[in-house]
Scaffold this motif. Structure first.
Motif, PDB file in Angstrom:
ATOM      1  N   PRO A   8      39.091  34.729  28.914  1.00 54.35           N
ATOM      2  CA  PRO A   8      37.767  34.256  29.334  1.00 54.35           C
ATOM      3  C   PRO A   8      36.692  35.010  28.555  1.00 54.35           C
ATOM      4  O   PRO A   8      36.769  36.222  28.382  1.00 54.35           O
ATOM      5  CB  PRO A   8      37.720  34.598  30.829  1.00 54.35           C
ATOM      6  CG  PRO A   8      39.139  34.772  31.244  1.00 54.35           C
ATOM      7  CD  PRO A   8      39.868  35.295  30.044  1.00 54.35           C
ATOM      8  N   ARG A  33      39.456  42.449  35.307  1.00 52.27           N
ATOM      9  CA  ARG A  33      38.683  43.189  36.314  1.00 52.27           C
ATOM     10  C   ARG A  33      39.357  44.538  36.540  1.00 52.27           C
ATOM     11  O   ARG A  33      40.581  44.621  36.630  1.00 52.27           O
ATOM     12  CB  ARG A  33      38.603  42.392  37.618  1.00 52.27           C
ATOM     13  CG  ARG A  33      37.889  41.054  37.454  1.00 52.27           C
ATOM     14  CD  ARG A  33      37.692  40.353  38.784  1.00 52.27           C
ATOM     15  NE  ARG A  33      37.097  39.035  38.595  1.00 52.27           N
ATOM     16  CZ  ARG A  33      35.802  38.807  38.433  1.00 52.27           C
ATOM     17  NH1 ARG A  33      34.957  39.834  38.455  1.00 52.27           N
ATOM     18  NH2 ARG A  33      35.347  37.589  38.263  1.00 52.27           N
ATOM     19  N   ASP A  44      44.410  34.706  33.048  1.00 48.13           N
ATOM     20  CA  ASP A  44      43.903  34.904  34.403  1.00 48.13           C
ATOM     21  C   ASP A  44      42.731  35.879  34.390  1.00 48.13           C
ATOM     22  O   ASP A  44      42.833  37.000  33.882  1.00 48.13           O
ATOM     23  CB  ASP A  44      45.031  35.445  35.286  1.00 48.13           C
ATOM     24  CG  ASP A  44      44.712  35.378  36.767  1.00 48.13           C
ATOM     25  OD1 ASP A  44      43.582  35.722  37.141  1.00 48.13           O
ATOM     26  OD2 ASP A  44      45.606  34.985  37.532  1.00 48.13           O
ATOM     27  N   HIS A  45      41.599  35.461  34.955  1.00 44.23           N
ATOM     28  CA  HIS A  45      40.393  36.296  34.934  1.00 44.23           C
ATOM     29  C   HIS A  45      40.602  37.621  35.654  1.00 44.23           C
ATOM     30  O   HIS A  45      39.906  38.616  35.380  1.00 44.23           O
ATOM     31  CB  HIS A  45      39.218  35.531  35.559  1.00 44.23           C
ATOM     32  CG  HIS A  45      39.379  35.286  37.039  1.00 44.23           C
ATOM     33  ND1 HIS A  45      38.919  36.168  37.986  1.00 44.23           N
ATOM     34  CD2 HIS A  45      39.971  34.264  37.717  1.00 44.23           C
ATOM     35  CE1 HIS A  45      39.203  35.702  39.190  1.00 44.23           C
ATOM     36  NE2 HIS A  45      39.851  34.545  39.060  1.00 44.23           N
ATOM     37  N   ARG A  46      41.577  37.687  36.582  1.00 42.65           N
ATOM     38  CA  ARG A  46      41.812  38.927  37.313  1.00 42.65           C
ATOM     39  C   ARG A  46      42.325  40.046  36.418  1.00 42.65           C
ATOM     40  O   ARG A  46      42.169  41.233  36.720  1.00 42.65           O
ATOM     41  CB  ARG A  46      42.792  38.676  38.457  1.00 42.65           C
ATOM     42  CG  ARG A  46      42.250  37.769  39.550  1.00 42.65           C
ATOM     43  CD  ARG A  46      43.343  37.440  40.561  1.00 42.65           C
ATOM     44  NE  ARG A  46      44.420  36.669  39.947  1.00 42.65           N
ATOM     45  CZ  ARG A  46      45.557  36.368  40.578  1.00 42.65           C
ATOM     46  NH1 ARG A  46      45.781  36.800  41.808  1.00 42.65           N
ATOM     47  NH2 ARG A  46      46.473  35.647  39.962  1.00 42.65           N
ATOM     48  N   LEU A  85      43.175  29.397  30.024  1.00 41.58           N
ATOM     49  CA  LEU A  85      42.574  30.723  30.049  1.00 41.58           C
ATOM     50  C   LEU A  85      43.550  31.730  30.642  1.00 41.58           C
ATOM     51  O   LEU A  85      44.272  31.428  31.601  1.00 41.58           O
ATOM     52  CB  LEU A  85      41.287  30.726  30.880  1.00 41.58           C
ATOM     53  CG  LEU A  85      40.083  29.972  30.321  1.00 41.58           C
ATOM     54  CD1 LEU A  85      38.915  30.072  31.296  1.00 41.58           C
ATOM     55  CD2 LEU A  85      39.678  30.505  28.948  1.00 41.58           C
ATOM     56  N   GLY A 142      35.817  39.989  34.729  1.00 37.04           N
ATOM     57  CA  GLY A 142      36.637  38.801  34.551  1.00 37.04           C
ATOM     58  C   GLY A 142      36.585  38.187  33.174  1.00 37.04           C
ATOM     59  O   GLY A 142      37.018  37.050  32.993  1.00 37.04           O
ATOM     60  N   ARG A 143      36.103  38.934  32.161  1.00 41.83           N
ATOM     61  CA  ARG A 143      35.992  38.353  30.829  1.00 41.83           C
ATOM     62  C   ARG A 143      36.132  39.442  29.770  1.00 41.83           C
ATOM     63  O   ARG A 143      36.104  40.640  30.058  1.00 41.83           O
ATOM     64  CB  ARG A 143      34.656  37.623  30.658  1.00 41.83           C
ATOM     65  CG  ARG A 143      33.461  38.529  30.895  1.00 41.83           C
ATOM     66  CD  ARG A 143      32.151  37.743  30.954  1.00 41.83           C
ATOM     67  NE  ARG A 143      31.725  37.289  29.645  1.00 41.83           N
ATOM     68  CZ  ARG A 143      31.567  36.009  29.314  1.00 41.83           C
ATOM     69  NH1 ARG A 143      31.815  35.054  30.202  1.00 41.83           N
ATOM     70  NH2 ARG A 143      31.148  35.673  28.113  1.00 41.83           N
TER      71      ARG A 143
END
Length: 554
Positions: free
Chosen positions: A485, A516, A511-513, A509, A428-429
């Motif tokens: 992120p 992944r 989207d953290h998805r 931010l 996620g980053r």
């Protein structure tokens, strides 16, 4: 009835005189009549003729990875005197650096980089005895005579002009009288009719042939085979009445390193399940975020570079049928291919001539242009055509200027920096272990391929997607609207640019998805255009594009 003779490549090029203007139909390794070009270069090495040629290439002929194309004619000084090209082979490759680049850089040839769509139109203008092409394509860019006038070196004379008509300034590209057209097809029948059943597109073959024929010149057609019978009329793409000689090359490749794939030419189709997913890494993150700009039923142009990963991201998410891809070489629909087959599509719905494809593209008949970039200035000017770190010679604008002139939404994908990088994405980053040492966001770009001020005046939306930030074009300049992120705005974005960047008051931010490895749920925006209009009512304007920075579609 005319029956064009079948001759060898060496016999065909024996018809070309000193000082001739020769146009060549090709797109890198796609549709390149390489055997005839090789014979033309060989004849000059052996006899010093024909020399002083003017060469026209709407899209690069040859890719230097198995098909030399234009380089056959650039290895010996004197064969070329002028060159009009939409793009050039980039190399280095199996053959070494392209000789044509060294020739241009040394001033050994007058060279012009003309937008590909304009070059196709120049052929149609020449064929119909019009003086040239009036257009906004290239205005404000290096093709504008108020800048470089499309000239690629100091030896090159002025060509593009400004004309004032109907209360505004236009760029005027004069038509060129064509003496010889070298084109390629799959099959020739006894009357010289040409079909393209195994080709990935017809490119500009017909208009290039018309331009030569109508000027009293000759048309040389390289084909893979001949037919003893007359071809079905509906399959003929170039009529035999304009073909003068036919050269048969049974071993001609469909494109570089691809002998024949019937799904490229639309003769067969196959499951997309065999398409490999885009490898996990920053480029996949960029493609995912770029895909968030798309809406259901969008008509989308796809260009070379990182943007070419967007179709694979959509396929992985199960949205491969939600948009229609349009590629300048001619494919509409299907699944765009990459690598040596770039410019082709698997299972295309249609294969249009390039000049007709550019009618759609240059007129803004698409919803989104998915393209890439080399440099962007703080004011939003874009360079895609010049590699300042490698050579003073441009790689060529190609169709970029034609496509971006009126595209409602331009999405530019690329890394934030260039050079050696060590960037990790996951959990996620984004983590930058080592950043590139070359800034891609600069005060002034090396060459203007896209003029931001013109885009703002036209109301176009411009979104820039990188692995660490998303930016949008505003009247005040480029504005950062999202950051990844795990990164620091000042250290990893603002301080890594060699120009001032604005920061949105609504900075958020990404989207953290996106960061992944497991594929996120990808949602496209609602349809932009209504399918049906009530009778007697004016058209409803298209829905405004999704605001850059929104994460609901990520």
């Amino acid at each position: 009835m005319r029956t064009p003779p079948i001759v060898t490549a060496d016999e065909a090029v024996g018809l070309i005189a000193d000082g001739a203007t020769v146009t060549v139909s090709s797109s890198s390794g796609l549709g390149c009549p390489d055997a005839v070009l090789a014979a033309l270069g060989r004849r000059y090495r052996d006899t010093s003729a024909p020399g002083g040629l003017t060469l026209i290439h709407p899209i690069a002929a040859g890719d230097m990875y198995g098909i030399k194309g234009i380089d056959h004619l650039a290895e010996q000084p004197g064969q070329l005197s002028r060159l009009f090209a939409g793009s050039l082979p980039s190399g280095p490759s199996d053959f070494g650096p392209p000789a044509v680049r060294a020739l241009i850089e040394s001033g050994g040839v007058q060279a012009y980089n003309i937008p590909s769509g304009v070059l196709f139109q120049m052929h149609r203008a020449a064929a119909t005895r019009q003086p040239g092409v009036l257009t906004e394509v290239g205005a404000g860019t290096f093709a504008d005579p108020r800048q470089d006038g499309a000239r690629m070196n100091a030896a090159t004379e002025e060509f593009v002009r400004i004309e004032h008509l109907a209360g505004k300034d236009w760029l005027f590209y004069p038509a060129l009288s064509v003496d010889v057209a070298i084109i390629r097809a799959t099959t020739a029948d006894p009357f010289g009719n040409l079909s393209f059943e195994q080709e990935g597109g017809t490119l500009g073959a017909l208009d290039q042939a018309y331009a030569a024929h109508n000027n009293g010149g000759i048309v040389i057609a390289q084909v893979k085979r001949t037919s003893p019978d007359r071809l079905p009329p509906s399959t003929v793409r170039v009529p035999g009445i304009v073909v003068d000689v036919v050269v048969v090359v049974p071993e001609q490749m469909q494109t570089t390193q691809i002998s024949y794939d019937p799904t490229i030419s639309g003769e067969a189709s196959r499951s997309l399940a065999e398409i490999e997913p885009l490898p996990w890494g920053p480029e996949k993150v960029i493609a995912r975020r770029a895909a968030a700009a798309l809406h259901h039923d969008d008509i989308v142009n796809l260009g070379f570079g990182l943007s070419a990963g967007v179709p694979r991201v959509l396929l992985e998410a199960g949205h491969e049928d939600e948009v229609t891809w349009v590629i300048e070489q001619g494919p509409i629909g299907g699944f765009p291919l990459t690598g040596f087959a770039f410019g082709s599509a698997m299972n295309p719905h249609a294969l249009m001539p390039s000049i007709d494809q550019f009618t759609l593209l240059a007129g803004g008949g698409i919803d989104v242009a998915m393209l890439s970039f080399l440099q962007i200035s703080g004011t939003g000017d874009v360079n895609v055509s010049h590699l300042p770190s490698r050579s003073h010679v441009t790689v060529g604008i190609g169709g970029f200027a034609d496509i971006t002139t009126f595209a409602p939404h331009v999405v530019l994908s690329g890394y934030f920096t260039a050079g050696s990088r060590d960037i990790e994405v996951g959990d996620g980053r984004l983590t930058i272990r080592q950043d590139g040492d070359v800034a891609k966001f600069v005060t002034d770009v090396a060459q203007i391929s896209f003029a931001a001020r013109n885009a703002l005046d036209r109301g176009q939306q411009v979104t820039v997607v990188t692995e660490r930030a998303v930016l949008r074009l505003t009247p005040a300049g480029l504005e950062v609207t999202e950051i990844a992120p795990g990164i620091d705005l000042r250290r990893d974005v603002l301080d890594r640019a060699d120009c001032d960047l604005l920061v949105s008051d609504d900075l958020r931010l990404m989207d953290h998805r996106l960061f992944r490895e497991v594929a996120p749920q990808l949602e496209l925006g609602p349809r932009r255009r209504p399918l049906l209009m009530p009778a007697g009512r004016p058209p409803v304007p298209a829905a405004p594009p999704t605001r850059c920075g929104a994460t609901s579609h990520a």
